[in-house]
Design a protein around this motif. Structure first.
Motif, PDB file in Angstrom:
ATOM      1  N   GLU A  71       0.857  -1.201   0.000  1.00 47.93           N
ATOM      2  CA  GLU A  71       0.000   0.000   0.000  1.00 47.93           C
ATOM      3  C   GLU A  71       0.891   1.248   0.000  1.00 47.93           C
ATOM      4  O   GLU A  71       0.631   2.197  -0.722  1.00 47.93           O
ATOM      5  N   GLU A  72       1.922   1.191   0.790  1.00 52.09           N
ATOM      6  CA  GLU A  72       2.859   2.311   0.913  1.00 52.09           C
ATOM      7  C   GLU A  72       3.480   2.616  -0.462  1.00 52.09           C
ATOM      8  O   GLU A  72       3.441   3.739  -0.945  1.00 52.09           O
ATOM      9  N   LYS A  73       3.995   1.575  -1.094  1.00 55.37           N
ATOM     10  CA  LYS A  73       4.712   1.750  -2.369  1.00 55.37           C
ATOM     11  C   LYS A  73       3.794   2.206  -3.497  1.00 55.37           C
ATOM     12  O   LYS A  73       4.195   2.963  -4.366  1.00 55.37           O
ATOM     13  N   THR A  74       2.550   1.724  -3.477  1.00 51.29           N
ATOM     14  CA  THR A  74       1.659   2.030  -4.615  1.00 51.29           C
ATOM     15  C   THR A  74       0.793   3.260  -4.338  1.00 51.29           C
ATOM     16  O   THR A  74       0.325   3.909  -5.259  1.00 51.29           O
ATOM     17  N   GLY A  75       0.535   3.525  -3.038  1.00 54.41           N
ATOM     18  CA  GLY A  75      -0.341   4.654  -2.699  1.00 54.41           C
ATOM     19  C   GLY A  75      -1.810   4.290  -2.776  1.00 54.41           C
ATOM     20  O   GLY A  75      -2.690   5.142  -2.738  1.00 54.41           O
ATOM     21  N   TYR A  76      -2.105   2.992  -2.911  1.00 51.74           N
ATOM     22  CA  TYR A  76      -3.513   2.565  -3.005  1.00 51.74           C
ATOM     23  C   TYR A  76      -3.858   1.526  -1.947  1.00 51.74           C
ATOM     24  O   TYR A  76      -2.970   1.056  -1.231  1.00 51.74           O
ATOM     25  N   ASP A  77      -5.161   1.212  -1.833  1.00 50.10           N
ATOM     26  CA  ASP A  77      -5.640   0.336  -0.758  1.00 50.10           C
ATOM     27  C   ASP A  77      -5.834  -1.101  -1.210  1.00 50.10           C
ATOM     28  O   ASP A  77      -6.478  -1.344  -2.235  1.00 50.10           O
ATOM     29  N   ILE A  78      -5.312  -2.025  -0.393  1.00 52.29           N
ATOM     30  CA  ILE A  78      -5.605  -3.438  -0.646  1.00 52.29           C
ATOM     31  C   ILE A  78      -7.060  -3.679  -0.240  1.00 52.29           C
ATOM     32  O   ILE A  78      -7.443  -3.431   0.903  1.00 52.29           O
ATOM     33  N   LEU A  79      -7.889  -4.120  -1.193  1.00 50.49           N
ATOM     34  CA  LEU A  79      -9.296  -4.412  -0.863  1.00 50.49           C
ATOM     35  C   LEU A  79      -9.353  -5.670  -0.015  1.00 50.49           C
ATOM     36  O   LEU A  79     -10.162  -5.777   0.905  1.00 50.49           O
ATOM     37  N   GLY A  80      -8.476  -6.629  -0.347  1.00 49.40           N
ATOM     38  CA  GLY A  80      -8.406  -7.838   0.459  1.00 49.40           C
ATOM     39  C   GLY A  80      -8.096  -9.070  -0.360  1.00 49.40           C
ATOM     40  O   GLY A  80      -7.718  -8.988  -1.528  1.00 49.40           O
ATOM     41  N   ILE A  81      -8.300 -10.210   0.287  1.00 51.57           N
ATOM     42  CA  ILE A  81      -8.030 -11.518  -0.309  1.00 51.57           C
ATOM     43  C   ILE A  81      -9.250 -11.919  -1.128  1.00 51.57           C
ATOM     44  O   ILE A  81     -10.353 -12.001  -0.586  1.00 51.57           O
ATOM     45  N   HIS A  82      -9.005 -12.148  -2.424  1.00 53.61           N
ATOM     46  CA  HIS A  82     -10.135 -12.483  -3.295  1.00 53.61           C
ATOM     47  C   HIS A  82     -10.279 -13.991  -3.430  1.00 53.61           C
ATOM     48  O   HIS A  82     -11.373 -14.528  -3.404  1.00 53.61           O
ATOM     49  N   GLU A  83      -9.153 -14.686  -3.560  1.00 53.41           N
ATOM     50  CA  GLU A  83      -9.176 -16.158  -3.604  1.00 53.41           C
ATOM     51  C   GLU A  83      -7.764 -16.672  -3.345  1.00 53.41           C
ATOM     52  O   GLU A  83      -6.843 -15.888  -3.178  1.00 53.41           O
ATOM     53  N   ASP A  84      -7.621 -18.005  -3.299  1.00 51.45           N
ATOM     54  CA  ASP A  84      -6.290 -18.573  -3.066  1.00 51.45           C
ATOM     55  C   ASP A  84      -5.418 -18.385  -4.309  1.00 51.45           C
ATOM     56  O   ASP A  84      -5.938 -18.332  -5.423  1.00 51.45           O
ATOM     57  N   ALA A  85      -4.117 -18.254  -4.103  1.00 47.45           N
ATOM     58  CA  ALA A  85      -3.180 -18.101  -5.226  1.00 47.45           C
ATOM     59  C   ALA A  85      -2.993 -19.448  -5.921  1.00 47.45           C
ATOM     60  O   ALA A  85      -3.256 -20.499  -5.342  1.00 47.45           O
ATOM     61  N   GLU A  86      -2.571 -19.387  -7.181  1.00 51.91           N
ATOM     62  CA  GLU A  86      -2.267 -20.624  -7.915  1.00 51.91           C
ATOM     63  C   GLU A  86      -1.005 -21.253  -7.327  1.00 51.91           C
ATOM     64  O   GLU A  86      -0.177 -20.557  -6.744  1.00 51.91           O
ATOM     65  N   GLU A  87      -0.884 -22.556  -7.514  1.00 56.53           N
ATOM     66  CA  GLU A  87       0.314 -23.272  -7.076  1.00 56.53           C
ATOM     67  C   GLU A  87       1.563 -22.578  -7.613  1.00 56.53           C
ATOM     68  O   GLU A  87       1.584 -22.143  -8.772  1.00 56.53           O
ATOM     69  N   GLY A  88       2.568 -22.386  -6.772  1.00 54.08           N
ATOM     70  CA  GLY A  88       3.852 -21.860  -7.257  1.00 54.08           C
ATOM     71  C   GLY A  88       3.878 -20.359  -7.443  1.00 54.08           C
ATOM     72  O   GLY A  88       4.909 -19.784  -7.776  1.00 54.08           O
ATOM     73  N   ALA A  89       2.742 -19.684  -7.215  1.00 55.69           N
ATOM     74  CA  ALA A  89       2.743 -18.225  -7.389  1.00 55.69           C
ATOM     75  C   ALA A  89       3.619 -17.574  -6.323  1.00 55.69           C
ATOM     76  O   ALA A  89       3.704 -18.062  -5.197  1.00 55.69           O
ATOM     77  N   LYS A  90       4.261 -16.480  -6.684  1.00 59.31           N
ATOM     78  CA  LYS A  90       5.149 -15.779  -5.755  1.00 59.31           C
ATOM     79  C   LYS A  90       4.564 -14.414  -5.399  1.00 59.31           C
ATOM     80  O   LYS A  90       3.958 -13.753  -6.260  1.00 59.31           O
ATOM     81  N   CYS A  91       4.795 -13.980  -4.179  1.00 63.05           N
ATOM     82  CA  CYS A  91       4.281 -12.680  -3.724  1.00 63.05           C
ATOM     83  C   CYS A  91       4.909 -11.542  -4.534  1.00 63.05           C
ATOM     84  O   CYS A  91       6.115 -11.533  -4.771  1.00 63.05           O
ATOM     85  N   ILE A  92       4.082 -10.590  -4.931  1.00 63.92           N
ATOM     86  CA  ILE A  92       4.516  -9.499  -5.825  1.00 63.92           C
ATOM     87  C   ILE A  92       5.610  -8.652  -5.186  1.00 63.92           C
ATOM     88  O   ILE A  92       6.389  -8.000  -5.865  1.00 63.92           O
ATOM     89  N   LEU A  93       5.668  -8.640  -3.843  1.00 66.52           N
ATOM     90  CA  LEU A  93       6.687  -7.803  -3.201  1.00 66.52           C
ATOM     91  C   LEU A  93       7.774  -8.643  -2.536  1.00 66.52           C
ATOM     92  O   LEU A  93       8.952  -8.515  -2.852  1.00 66.52           O
ATOM     93  N   SER A  94       7.358  -9.547  -1.651  1.00 65.67           N
ATOM     94  CA  SER A  94       8.364 -10.277  -0.867  1.00 65.67           C
ATOM     95  C   SER A  94       9.018 -11.403  -1.666  1.00 65.67           C
ATOM     96  O   SER A  94      10.102 -11.851  -1.344  1.00 65.67           O
ATOM     97  N   GLY A  95       8.316 -11.863  -2.720  1.00 62.24           N
ATOM     98  CA  GLY A  95       8.867 -12.980  -3.500  1.00 62.24           C
ATOM     99  C   GLY A  95       8.642 -14.324  -2.816  1.00 62.24           C
ATOM    100  O   GLY A  95       8.932 -15.368  -3.384  1.00 62.24           O
TER     101      GLY A  95
END
Ligand SMILES: Nc1ncnc2c1ncn2[C@@H]1O[C@H](COS(=O)(=O)NC(=O)[C@@H](N)CS)[C@@H](O)[C@H]1O
Ligand SMILES: [Mg+2]
Length: 468
Positions: A431-455
């Motif tokens: 949120e800090e980096k983008t300046g926008y609000d996380i609405l929340g968790i929409h669904e589970d991530a696909e297998e093997g997906a990596k976090c956009i920030l932490s990796g």
């Protein structure tokens, strides 16, 4: 759609006689007759859905400070927003009274009184009231008001966690069916911890996307767990004689539902109302000349009666003004279907039907299929409004794996979906980096997906947006 949405929105509220914000208190407005009807039909629909297994009640507006202050998280969440009554006439009250910002602290002391045994459960009450929040952010009519005039709040009490979890799912289904009635699209997400309703275990939110790409939270469902039960000592004796705390949920929506119907379906000519909430579902426009005036009016009245007998809301615009002005007015006010009838149409025994959602003209014969033909056009109009609204939303949710793309996608009028590890600190940094609000968790991530920030391994597909 429209250039400056916010300007369009404010203008249409006044031009279409929805609300008048010139009331001398900021964030408070008058529901004008046309808007009041739209609000009435919207509320009739949510009550129809809730009444299947909830009961409507009405609690006092004022809440004693001692009750409001009981639940630490809750009062912390609302202390900046509460209006207070401190005097009765010339006398100072011995205890300050809050105007309810929401009614947990009005209702739950009574639940503690009413609930003794498991046979008193579940309780499923709701009320439709006005609530008051001293919003410090920019107020906007219907969207962010200080008197929330159309606040539907449901509060349920259950013996087991399982039952309260089930209730959350029931509310989600009710809200889906409710918003589908007006063709309003929605995205459902579980709010991040830092944006959860004060005192709740978690919040499920319904967000919709307005034409300017900003999202509007149009409904929320909170799993309250046992926090309020412990605060207000709401216990029951269960079958084996043990005293246990209840499990609770609550679900709210407000004037914002009307805001979304107006904002999402509107176009440059004005409102396009889904039939369910339109004050008039059919507007008959007689074309009156000296010659044949009586016959035309007689036919219009006959058609009005037939359509009303079929349960439709119909008006005849027989004002002595030119037809063009009549068409303009009803396009502005968003009547789903207009029927034009002039002397020549009478001779040919037809009427020219025009749907508001798309301007094509259709000839309908004035025979006993008219009612079905009209109903069919109204259904097509509703389906079309619903489809275009969902298409718009689908086109404006974009996935990215590059955090640097988020801001530009949102500034281009989109909601962004991204993979998230679910860690709060990481989320707050996004949120800090983008300046926008996380609405929340929409669904589970696909297998093997990596976090956009932490990796790190991503647990969820989350949504981020510019919000109202
Ligand atoms: N200032 C406001 N103006 C218009 N609508 C609002 C405002 N504040 C909140 N709302 C609407 O009211 C809904 C419920 O508010 S809430 O705080 O999320 N939840 C509650 O108050 C719960 N007690 C629901 S029972 C929100 O989802 C939002 O759609
Ligand atoms: Mg708020």
């Amino acid at each position: 759609m429209v250039e400056n949405f916010s300007e369009w929105f404010h203008d249409i509220l006044e031009q279409a006689n929805i609300t008048d914000s010139r009331y001398p208190i900021k964030g408070m407005a008058i529901w004008m007759p046309y808007g009041f009807k739209i609000r009435k039909y919207m509320l009739e629909r949510i009550k129809e859905l809730l009444d299947k297994d909830h009961e409507e009640v009405l609690f006092p507006l004022l809440v004693p400070e001692s009750e409001l202050a009981k639940e630490g998280e809750h009062v912390k969440g609302f202390e900046e927003e509460v209006y207070w009554v401190t005097k009765g006439g010339k006398n100072d009250l011995n205890e300050k009274l809050a105007l309810r910002p929401t009614s947990e602290t009005a209702i739950y002391p009574m639940y503690a009184l009413w609930i003794r045994s498991h046979i008193d459960l579940p309780i499923k009450y709701y009320q439709v009231v006005n609530t008051f929040r001293y919003e410090t952010k920019h107020t906007r009519p219907l969207i962010r008001v200080r008197e929330i005039t159309t606040f539907k709040e449901a509060h349920t009490a259950h013996a087991t966690k399982g039952e309260s979890d089930e209730q959350i799912q029931d509310f989600i289904e009710i809200y889906k069916e409710f918003l589908d009635s007006f063709g309003i699209p929605y995205m459902i997400s579980k709010r991040p911890s830092w944006d959860t309703f004060p005192g709740a275990d978690y919040t499920m939110a319904f967000d919709t996307i307005m034409p300017d790409g900003k999202t509007l939270q149009i409904g929320t469902i909170h799993n309250l767990g046992q926090t309020f039960a412990k605060t207000f000592d709401i216990t029951f004796e269960d079958k084996d004689g043990e005293h246990k705390y209840i499990y609770q949920t609550c679900a709210g929506l407000s004037d914002r539902v009307v805001a979304s119907i107006i904002g999402i379906h509107g176009d440059e000519k004005g409102l396009r109302l889904p039939p369910l909430v339109s004050p008039n579902q059919v507007t008959i426009i007689p074309i009156l000349f000296k010659k044949g005036k009586e016959e035309v009016m007689a036919k219009c009245l006959e058609i009005k009666e037939d359509l009303e007998n079929a349960g439709l809301r119909v008006n005849i615009d027989d004002r002595d003004i030119r037809p063009g002005k009549k068409f303009f007015d009803w396009e502005l006010k968003g009547t789903p279907l207009k029927l034009e009838i002039g002397p020549r149409d009478l001779e040919n025994n037809i009427t020219i039907a025009m749907r508001r959602d798309e301007g094509e003209k259709i000839e309908l014969t004035l025979d006993d299929n008219l009612v079905d033909n009209v109903k069919d056009l109204l259904d097509k109009s509703y389906e079309n409004l619903k489809k275009s609204a969902w298409d718009f939303q689908k086109e404006h949710v974009k996935f990215t794996e590059d955090i640097n793309e988020i801001a530009e996608l949102i500034e281009a009028g989109n909601v962004v979906a991204f993979n998230w590890c679910g860690d709060d600190e990481c989320g707050k940094e996004i949120e800090e980096k983008t300046g926008y609000d996380i609405l929340g968790i929409h669904e589970d991530a696909e297998e093997g997906a990596k976090c956009i920030l932490s990796g790190d391994d991503a647990k969820y597909l989350a949504l981020i947006a510019k919000t109202y």
